[in-house]
Design a protein around this motif. Structure first.
Motif, PDB file in Angstrom:
ATOM      1  N   PRO A 104       0.818  -1.220   0.000  1.00  0.00           N
ATOM      2  CA  PRO A 104       0.000   0.000   0.000  1.00  0.00           C
ATOM      3  C   PRO A 104       0.850   1.268   0.000  1.00  0.00           C
ATOM      4  N   VAL A 105       0.217   2.366  -0.384  1.00  0.00           N
ATOM      5  CA  VAL A 105       0.888   3.661  -0.369  1.00  0.00           C
ATOM      6  C   VAL A 105      -0.055   4.727   0.190  1.00  0.00           C
ATOM      7  N   LEU A 106       0.537   5.769   0.742  1.00  0.00           N
ATOM      8  CA  LEU A 106      -0.223   6.902   1.259  1.00  0.00           C
ATOM      9  C   LEU A 106       0.203   8.152   0.504  1.00  0.00           C
ATOM     10  N   MET A 107      -0.761   8.803  -0.147  1.00  0.00           N
ATOM     11  CA  MET A 107      -0.495  10.062  -0.836  1.00  0.00           C
ATOM     12  C   MET A 107      -0.878  11.224   0.075  1.00  0.00           C
ATOM     13  N   VAL A 108       0.016  12.204   0.159  1.00  0.00           N
ATOM     14  CA  VAL A 108      -0.217  13.401   0.973  1.00  0.00           C
ATOM     15  C   VAL A 108      -0.029  14.622   0.080  1.00  0.00           C
ATOM     16  N   ILE A 109      -1.013  15.517   0.087  1.00  0.00           N
ATOM     17  CA  ILE A 109      -0.979  16.719  -0.743  1.00  0.00           C
ATOM     18  C   ILE A 109      -1.135  17.945   0.146  1.00  0.00           C
ATOM     19  N   ARG A 110      -0.341  18.960  -0.138  1.00  0.00           N
ATOM     20  CA  ARG A 110      -0.604  20.289   0.423  1.00  0.00           C
ATOM     21  C   ARG A 110      -0.829  21.221  -0.755  1.00  0.00           C
ATOM     22  N   ASP A 111      -1.965  21.917  -0.758  1.00  0.00           N
ATOM     23  CA  ASP A 111      -2.260  22.803  -1.873  1.00  0.00           C
ATOM     24  C   ASP A 111      -1.819  24.233  -1.560  1.00  0.00           C
ATOM     25  N   THR A 112      -2.016  25.130  -2.517  1.00  0.00           N
ATOM     26  CA  THR A 112      -1.545  26.502  -2.349  1.00  0.00           C
ATOM     27  C   THR A 112      -2.375  27.287  -1.335  1.00  0.00           C
ATOM     28  N   ASP A 113      -3.475  26.715  -0.863  1.00  0.00           N
ATOM     29  CA  ASP A 113      -4.236  27.300   0.244  1.00  0.00           C
ATOM     30  C   ASP A 113      -3.727  26.820   1.595  1.00  0.00           C
ATOM     31  N   GLY A 114      -2.700  25.933   1.573  1.00  0.00           N
ATOM     32  CA  GLY A 114      -2.140  25.410   2.812  1.00  0.00           C
ATOM     33  C   GLY A 114      -2.922  24.256   3.402  1.00  0.00           C
ATOM     34  N   GLN A 115      -3.880  23.705   2.633  1.00  0.00           N
ATOM     35  CA  GLN A 115      -4.690  22.593   3.120  1.00  0.00           C
ATOM     36  C   GLN A 115      -3.984  21.263   2.849  1.00  0.00           C
ATOM     37  N   VAL A 116      -4.120  20.315   3.785  1.00  0.00           N
ATOM     38  CA  VAL A 116      -3.481  18.998   3.665  1.00  0.00           C
ATOM     39  C   VAL A 116      -4.555  17.930   3.521  1.00  0.00           C
ATOM     40  N   PHE A 117      -4.405  17.064   2.520  1.00  0.00           N
ATOM     41  CA  PHE A 117      -5.377  16.011   2.258  1.00  0.00           C
ATOM     42  C   PHE A 117      -4.713  14.963   1.370  1.00  0.00           C
ATOM     43  N   ALA A 181      -1.250  15.468 -15.348  1.00  0.00           N
ATOM     44  CA  ALA A 181       0.019  14.821 -15.690  1.00  0.00           C
ATOM     45  C   ALA A 181       1.220  15.496 -15.043  1.00  0.00           C
ATOM     46  N   ASP A 182       1.089  16.784 -14.725  1.00  0.00           N
ATOM     47  CA  ASP A 182       2.191  17.532 -14.119  1.00  0.00           C
ATOM     48  C   ASP A 182       2.094  17.587 -12.597  1.00  0.00           C
ATOM     49  N   LEU A 183       1.094  16.914 -12.042  1.00  0.00           N
ATOM     50  CA  LEU A 183       0.859  16.952 -10.588  1.00  0.00           C
ATOM     51  C   LEU A 183       0.842  18.393 -10.084  1.00  0.00           C
ATOM     52  N   TYR A 184       0.208  19.228 -10.877  1.00  0.00           N
ATOM     53  CA  TYR A 184       0.117  20.650 -10.551  1.00  0.00           C
ATOM     54  C   TYR A 184      -1.332  21.076 -10.320  1.00  0.00           C
ATOM     55  N   ARG A 185      -2.213  20.646 -11.202  1.00  0.00           N
ATOM     56  CA  ARG A 185      -3.633  20.922 -11.062  1.00  0.00           C
ATOM     57  C   ARG A 185      -4.362  19.693 -10.548  1.00  0.00           C
ATOM     58  N   GLY A 186      -5.340  19.919  -9.711  1.00  0.00           N
ATOM     59  CA  GLY A 186      -6.139  18.818  -9.193  1.00  0.00           C
ATOM     60  C   GLY A 186      -7.561  19.259  -8.940  1.00  0.00           C
ATOM     61  N   SER A 187      -8.418  18.275  -8.672  1.00  0.00           N
ATOM     62  CA  SER A 187      -9.808  18.581  -8.317  1.00  0.00           C
ATOM     63  C   SER A 187     -10.328  17.509  -7.378  1.00  0.00           C
ATOM     64  N   SER A 188     -11.359  17.869  -6.633  1.00  0.00           N
ATOM     65  CA  SER A 188     -11.971  16.923  -5.699  1.00  0.00           C
ATOM     66  C   SER A 188     -13.452  17.235  -5.578  1.00  0.00           C
ATOM     67  N   TYR A 189     -14.271  16.227  -5.852  1.00  0.00           N
ATOM     68  CA  TYR A 189     -15.717  16.343  -5.765  1.00  0.00           C
ATOM     69  C   TYR A 189     -16.252  15.150  -4.970  1.00  0.00           C
TER      70      TYR A 189
END
Length: 216
Positions: A104-117, A181-189
């Motif tokens: 298994p793997v765990l992905m961790v993201i911090r966006d430019t709003d400083g949110q972690v998810f 593809a650039d791991l720069y833009r993302g979305s979540s719904y």
């Protein structure tokens, strides 16, 4: 007032005729053990040992995530498999870094709003012509408070990897988590797979840092 519990620790210094004693709180001792952890420690409330430094994860994140990691990954050290800070911003590189993984793997993201998810995936991320993963897979967010979104059982659209995007969750609409593809833009719904709320403050977000950890 509740009395703080303490423990006595004996030390034998070189050249000393006897031991000397240090009194520390139980909380301090647990924290020491989590940082200098031995393989024999089985306490569930100890923090995991990170082999590499994280640009994102803090002690609070680790404490809250630990109780939701499946049993087969509990007690393992965490190894950084991919990081935008180290490997650059490329989904292809992310796939390449996981080509030899079978855990298994765990992905961790911090966006430019400083949110972690992010997301826990029962399988390492890879390109596939079909969805893969198991019910262990989940989404999570610390935005604004910590929440975990587990499999609803409604469908099995856990993960699907393309060369130009990574998708998690779905079912008749947008994805629970989507990255370009650039791991720069993302979305979540919200999606049927996890019945999650958007993981970020906004449906569309910009990635500031992204890390993927494995359990070894």
């Amino acid at each position: 007032m509740r009395k703080q519990q303490s423990v006595q620790i004996l030390y034998f210094a070189n050249g000393s005729d006897g031991p000397f004693v240090e009194i520390v709180s139980v909380k301090q001792q647990k924290r020491r053990t989590s940082v200098c952890s031995s393989a024999d420690s089985e306490s569930d409330d100890l923090l995991p040992v990170l082999i590499n430094h994280s640009q994102i994860l803090k002690e609070l994140h680790l404490e809250q995530l630990m109780s939701h990691i499946p049993a087969r990954a509990q007690g393992n050290q965490w190894k950084l498999v991919y990081s935008t800070a180290v490997h650059g911003t490329s989904l292809r590189t992310l796939y390449r870094q996981m080509a030899e993984l079978d855990r298994p793997v765990l992905m961790v993201i911090r966006d430019t709003d400083g949110q972690v998810f992010g997301a826990f995936s029962s399988d390492p991320f890879r390109v596939s012509s079909y969805c893969y993963g198991t019910g262990e897979t989940f989404l999570y967010s610390f935005s604004p408070e910590f929440q975990v979104f587990r499999w609803t059982g409604e469908n099995s659209y856990f993960v699907r990897g393309f060369l130009d995007s990574l998708q998690m969750g779905g079912g008749g609409g947008p994805f629970g988590l989507w990255l370009d593809a650039d791991l720069y833009r993302g979305s979540s719904y919200s999606c049927n797979t996890f019945c999650n709320r958007p993981l970020s403050l906004h449906h569309d977000f910009t990635v500031q840092e992204l890390e993927v950890w494995s359990f070894v």
